[in-house]
Design a protein around this motif. Structure first.
Motif, mmCIF file in Angstrom:
data_model
loop_
_atom_site.group_PDB
_atom_site.id
_atom_site.type_symbol
_atom_site.label_atom_id
_atom_site.label_comp_id
_atom_site.label_asym_id
_atom_site.label_seq_id
_atom_site.Cartn_x
_atom_site.Cartn_y
_atom_site.Cartn_z
ATOM 1 N N UNK A 239 0.851 -1.194 0.000
ATOM 2 C CA UNK A 239 0.000 0.000 0.000
ATOM 3 C C UNK A 239 0.887 1.243 0.000
ATOM 4 N N UNK A 240 0.593 2.143 -0.908
ATOM 5 C CA UNK A 240 1.348 3.405 -0.980
ATOM 6 C C UNK A 240 0.354 4.552 -0.976
ATOM 7 N N UNK A 241 0.525 5.489 -0.052
ATOM 8 C CA UNK A 241 -0.274 6.714 -0.095
ATOM 9 C C UNK A 241 0.450 7.685 -1.023
ATOM 10 N N UNK A 242 -0.211 8.078 -2.102
ATOM 11 C CA UNK A 242 0.434 8.958 -3.090
ATOM 12 C C UNK A 242 0.838 10.285 -2.448
ATOM 13 N N UNK A 243 1.964 10.804 -2.893
ATOM 14 C CA UNK A 243 2.426 12.150 -2.527
ATOM 15 C C UNK A 243 2.791 12.850 -3.825
ATOM 16 N N UNK A 244 2.513 14.116 -3.922
ATOM 17 C CA UNK A 244 2.866 14.838 -5.141
ATOM 18 C C UNK A 244 4.379 14.780 -5.362
ATOM 19 N N UNK A 245 4.755 14.469 -6.578
ATOM 20 C CA UNK A 245 6.180 14.364 -6.915
ATOM 21 C C UNK A 245 6.708 12.948 -6.834
ATOM 22 N N UNK A 246 5.951 12.064 -6.207
ATOM 23 C CA UNK A 246 6.390 10.678 -6.027
ATOM 24 C C UNK A 246 6.556 9.969 -7.366
ATOM 25 N N UNK A 247 7.599 9.134 -7.442
ATOM 26 C CA UNK A 247 7.824 8.336 -8.643
ATOM 27 C C UNK A 247 7.668 6.865 -8.259
ATOM 28 N N UNK A 248 6.818 6.147 -8.956
ATOM 29 C CA UNK A 248 6.610 4.730 -8.656
ATOM 30 C C UNK A 248 6.955 3.923 -9.910
ATOM 31 N N UNK A 249 7.869 2.990 -9.752
ATOM 32 C CA UNK A 249 8.289 2.189 -10.902
ATOM 33 C C UNK A 249 7.668 0.799 -10.807
ATOM 34 N N UNK A 250 7.061 0.369 -11.898
ATOM 35 C CA UNK A 250 6.449 -0.975 -11.921
ATOM 36 C C UNK A 250 7.289 -1.888 -12.800
#
Ligand SMILES: [Zn+2]
Ligand SMILES: [Zn+2]
Length: 250
Positions: A239-250
């Motif tokens: 679970x990840x709570x989004x934050x502005x600027x966050x980068x998530x790699x799949x």
């Protein structure tokens, strides 16, 4: 596949959360998903070259998801005098009418003779763009809205709910995806029609058997430090709570 959070907020102003905006990159292509107020500035902050954006995906026409669109078109026309290709804007039924209204209001401020703008309305369908399979399904919201799923050529997949109450279509859209970017507007006990609470977002992720749940569209009164822990009570994956600027790699 990479997801960049440009805006994880809502209609209620919050100092650290822009209205809805996301950037999805896969196999060298860049898709802008949503264009809420603040999106254009955040794209500039990340040093994004607007010339690389050839597809914009809108879930619905609420101001917090849509209203930077004229500003983005204006920037594409005047801020980038040279060499951009055509642009396609995707959205639910009503996009053509909305675009006509924008055009009526801003006319040649957004019209460029140097590139074409194509408008495509989607409901329940699936199509391929730049070797990415894009699937759309209607969501359950207070206005006509669709969710998107992007299946990249690298085999990774991201589903995005836009604004929605829990419904069978978001489960279907997200089924087995690597990540679900999900409406997590409201705290449990304080629901809002057409949106999801924390436990509802987590229950959707569980039913859809996704690997990662990314909580977004977070109202200030649901923006607590234990948001991820609260969702994790109902969902076993990441679970990840989004934050502005966050980068998530799949
Ligand atoms: Zn919204
Ligand atoms: Zn909305």
């Amino acid at each position: 596949m990479e997801l960049r959070i440009l805006g994880s907020g809502t209609s209620t102003p919050a100092p650290d959360r822009n209205c809805a905006g996301y950037l999805v990159r896969t196999t060298g292509k860049m898709f802008l998903v949503e264009a809420g107020p603040g999106t254009l500035r955040h794209l500039a902050k990340l040093g994004t070259d607007l010339k690389e954006i050839h597809h914009i995906f809108i879930t619905h026409f609420h101001i917090d998801h849509f209203n930077d669109l004229p500003a983005i078109l204006f920037a594409m026309k005047y801020g980038l005098p040279e060499g951009r290709g055509d642009l396609t804007i995707h959205g639910p039924e009503g996009l053509k009418e909305n675009f006509r209204a924008i055009h009526q209001a801003y006319g040649n401020q957004i019209d460029s003779e140097k590139y074409d703008v194509k408008i495509i309305e989607h409901g329940d369908n699936s199509y391929e763009i730049e070797s990415v399979k894009v699937t759309t399904l209607p969501m359950e919201h207070s206005a006509p809205a669709i969710g998107y799923r992007f299946d990249g050529a690298n085999g990774k997949s991201l589903a995005y709910s836009g604004d929605t109450a829990p419904c069978s279509n978001i489960i279907k859209l997200a089924m087995g995806a690597d990540a679900l970017l999900m409406d997590c507007s409201r705290p449990d006990g304080s629901p809002l029609p057409g949106h999801s609470t924390t436990s509802e977002a987590a229950a959707v992720a569980k039913k859809a058997e996704v690997k990662t749940l990314i909580l977004t569209h977070i109202y200030p009164d649901n923006d607590t430090t234990d948001l991820e822990a609260r969702a994790a009570k109902f969902f076993d994956g990441i679970v990840i709570a989004a934050r502005d600027g966050m980068r998530i790699t799949l």
